[in-house]
Design a protein around this motif. Structure first.
Motif, PDB file in Angstrom:
ATOM      1  N   CYS A  51       0.573  -1.340  -0.005  1.00  0.00           N
ATOM      2  CA  CYS A  51       0.055  -0.043  -0.054  1.00  0.00           C
ATOM      3  C   CYS A  51       0.959   1.166   0.033  1.00  0.00           C
ATOM      4  N   HIS A  52       0.380   2.218  -0.694  1.00  0.00           N
ATOM      5  CA  HIS A  52       1.115   3.560  -0.819  1.00  0.00           C
ATOM      6  C   HIS A  52       1.154   4.388   0.359  1.00  0.00           C
ATOM      7  N   GLU A  53       0.341   3.816   1.224  1.00  0.00           N
ATOM      8  CA  GLU A  53      -0.049   4.433   2.591  1.00  0.00           C
ATOM      9  C   GLU A  53       0.961   3.732   3.564  1.00  0.00           C
ATOM     10  N   TYR A 112       1.043   0.621   4.523  1.00  0.00           N
ATOM     11  CA  TYR A 112       0.467  -0.858   5.325  1.00  0.00           C
ATOM     12  C   TYR A 112       0.923  -2.048   4.369  1.00  0.00           C
ATOM     13  N   CYS A 146      -3.364  -2.777   1.048  1.00  0.00           N
ATOM     14  CA  CYS A 146      -4.330  -1.865   0.961  1.00  0.00           C
ATOM     15  C   CYS A 146      -5.511  -2.085   1.949  1.00  0.00           C
ATOM     16  N   PHE A 147      -5.946  -3.244   2.007  1.00  0.00           N
ATOM     17  CA  PHE A 147      -6.997  -3.474   2.852  1.00  0.00           C
ATOM     18  C   PHE A 147      -6.572  -3.633   4.453  1.00  0.00           C
ATOM     19  N   PHE A 148      -6.299  -2.559   4.992  1.00  0.00           N
ATOM     20  CA  PHE A 148      -6.003  -2.328   6.337  1.00  0.00           C
ATOM     21  C   PHE A 148      -6.801  -2.128   7.389  1.00  0.00           C
ATOM     22  N   ARG A 149      -8.276  -1.854   6.859  1.00  0.00           N
ATOM     23  CA  ARG A 149      -9.286  -1.339   7.650  1.00  0.00           C
ATOM     24  C   ARG A 149     -10.184  -2.456   7.771  1.00  0.00           C
ATOM     25  N   ALA A 202     -11.456  -1.689  13.012  1.00  0.00           N
ATOM     26  CA  ALA A 202      -9.798  -1.814  13.434  1.00  0.00           C
ATOM     27  C   ALA A 202      -8.884  -1.862  12.259  1.00  0.00           C
ATOM     28  N   LEU A 203      -7.540  -1.484  12.605  1.00  0.00           N
ATOM     29  CA  LEU A 203      -6.689  -1.541  11.625  1.00  0.00           C
ATOM     30  C   LEU A 203      -6.153  -3.134  11.923  1.00  0.00           C
ATOM     31  N   CYS A 204      -6.036  -3.906  10.662  1.00  0.00           N
ATOM     32  CA  CYS A 204      -5.757  -5.318  10.586  1.00  0.00           C
ATOM     33  C   CYS A 204      -4.472  -5.646  10.063  1.00  0.00           C
ATOM     34  N   CYS A 205      -3.630  -4.787   9.651  1.00  0.00           N
ATOM     35  CA  CYS A 205      -2.153  -5.072   9.567  1.00  0.00           C
ATOM     36  C   CYS A 205      -1.237  -4.072   9.654  1.00  0.00           C
ATOM     37  N   GLU A 206       0.004  -4.416   9.524  1.00  0.00           N
ATOM     38  CA  GLU A 206       0.931  -3.785  10.033  1.00  0.00           C
ATOM     39  C   GLU A 206       1.549  -2.575   9.137  1.00  0.00           C
ATOM     40  N   LYS A 207       2.169  -1.690   9.611  1.00  0.00           N
ATOM     41  CA  LYS A 207       2.371  -0.344   8.671  1.00  0.00           C
ATOM     42  C   LYS A 207       3.963  -0.456   8.527  1.00  0.00           C
ATOM     43  N   LEU A 213      -8.786  -9.722  14.681  1.00  0.00           N
ATOM     44  CA  LEU A 213      -7.271  -9.176  14.496  1.00  0.00           C
ATOM     45  C   LEU A 213      -7.300  -8.254  15.657  1.00  0.00           C
ATOM     46  N   LEU A 255      -6.016  -4.676  17.345  1.00  0.00           N
ATOM     47  CA  LEU A 255      -5.866  -3.383  16.788  1.00  0.00           C
ATOM     48  C   LEU A 255      -4.486  -2.922  17.159  1.00  0.00           C
ATOM     49  N   ILE A 256      -3.655  -2.867  15.734  1.00  0.00           N
ATOM     50  CA  ILE A 256      -2.228  -2.902  16.029  1.00  0.00           C
ATOM     51  C   ILE A 256      -1.964  -1.261  16.040  1.00  0.00           C
ATOM     52  N   LEU A 264      -9.674   5.563  10.787  1.00  0.00           N
ATOM     53  CA  LEU A 264     -10.780   4.455  11.235  1.00  0.00           C
ATOM     54  C   LEU A 264     -12.106   5.051  11.368  1.00  0.00           C
ATOM     55  N   LEU A 304     -11.826  -2.913   3.810  1.00  0.00           N
ATOM     56  CA  LEU A 304     -12.058  -1.758   2.904  1.00  0.00           C
ATOM     57  C   LEU A 304     -10.577  -1.279   2.451  1.00  0.00           C
ATOM     58  N   ASP A 305     -10.469  -1.152   1.155  1.00  0.00           N
ATOM     59  CA  ASP A 305      -9.005  -0.530   0.754  1.00  0.00           C
ATOM     60  C   ASP A 305      -8.793   0.858   0.855  1.00  0.00           C
ATOM     61  N   CYS A 306      -7.474   1.327   0.653  1.00  0.00           N
ATOM     62  CA  CYS A 306      -7.046   2.639   1.090  1.00  0.00           C
ATOM     63  C   CYS A 306      -8.067   3.482   0.317  1.00  0.00           C
TER      64      CYS A 306
END
Lengths: 162, 162
Positions: free
Chosen positions: A121-123, A125, A128-131, A148-153, B18, B20-21, B28, B102-104
């Motif tokens: 992801c350009h952000e 993460y 891109c599916f981090f939410r 929730a955020l579901c993956c690492e940045k 998962l 909340l990292i 969010l 949902l994606d970025c």
């Protein structure tokens, strides 16, 4: 643990080298996306070959498809920039193709890749599916508490894209 | 082995619940697909929550999104039939929602589901992505020899759709 998960995934159905379970000439004779169907662009799902995580959704035209197969690295068509997009070309964080799948209607493509640099992801993460809106479902309402955020940045985009 | 893989996947990043990292209010605060962006339809990737296998790619409009959240079962918009499509409505092979991502850019949706009946594809396969071009990449040419079926067929469509 991490290595163990990797080994399990390698031996599971997500693995790259999958056995030929069935043999059907009519199904396997062609492997050509039907780009004409959707005005020249088809959606592409990109999945990490190792973890199974869906990394992003992008689009390909015929040229991107051909460049992907010829180079072994993911090429897309950028709808916003209206041009071919070799993912990671400038940063080096390319996506190495491990397998390509085509759906039953030949109008959606799935890439199994190794994401160099670890983040698609350009952000910054991993995916891109981090939410994520998590269960139980139905949720009643989508509130701040069940998103929730579901993956690492992996990186700070302000540092990378200066 | 199969149970072991399931346990590993449950505890991996593919799992539904998962942690909340990170915590970022701006990211969010909203969880609303931007249906207006693509003329009212957005692509939806549907993934098996347990195995990580990508099952299909379909589309949603606003109504399908709302019905999915309200019912906890996947609803799409059928582009060919031009109508709302409750997947598995007649056969009972619905997709129970375990999580929604949902994606970025808020223009692609990922559903993590439990596929009742085990097959998502109308041709009887576990996944619509049942044809695979496997490595090494680049392949040189796409030939009959490097295309294989990569998932199991669960039913014969001629028997089911009479």
């Amino acid at each position: 643990m991490r290595r163990h998960v990797k080994n399990i995934l390698r031996s599971s159905r997500l693995a790259v080298s999958l056995p030929l379970i069935m043999h059907n000439k009519s199904i396997l004779a062609t492997f050509t996306p039907d780009f004409a169907k959707s005005g020249g662009l088809l959606p592409v799902v990109t999945q990490c070959a190792e973890s199974g995580r869906v990394l992003m959704l992008a689009y390909m035209n015929g040229e991107a498809w051909e460049k992907t197969l010829a180079s072994g690295e993911a090429h897309y068509y950028s709808r916003s920039r209206k041009m071919l997009w070799h993912k990671g070309e400038s940063s080096g964080n390319v996506q190495k193709i491990r397998a390509v799948r085509l759906d039953c209607d030949s109008d959606a493509i799935l890439l199994l890749v190794e994401q160099i640099g670890g983040a698609a992801c350009h952000e910054g993460y991993v995916s891109c599916f981090f939410r994520e809106l998590s269960g139980p479902f139905p949720p009643g309402a989508v509130t701040r508490e069940n998103i929730a955020l579901c993956c690492e940045k992996k990186f700070d985009p302000q540092e990378v894209y200066k």
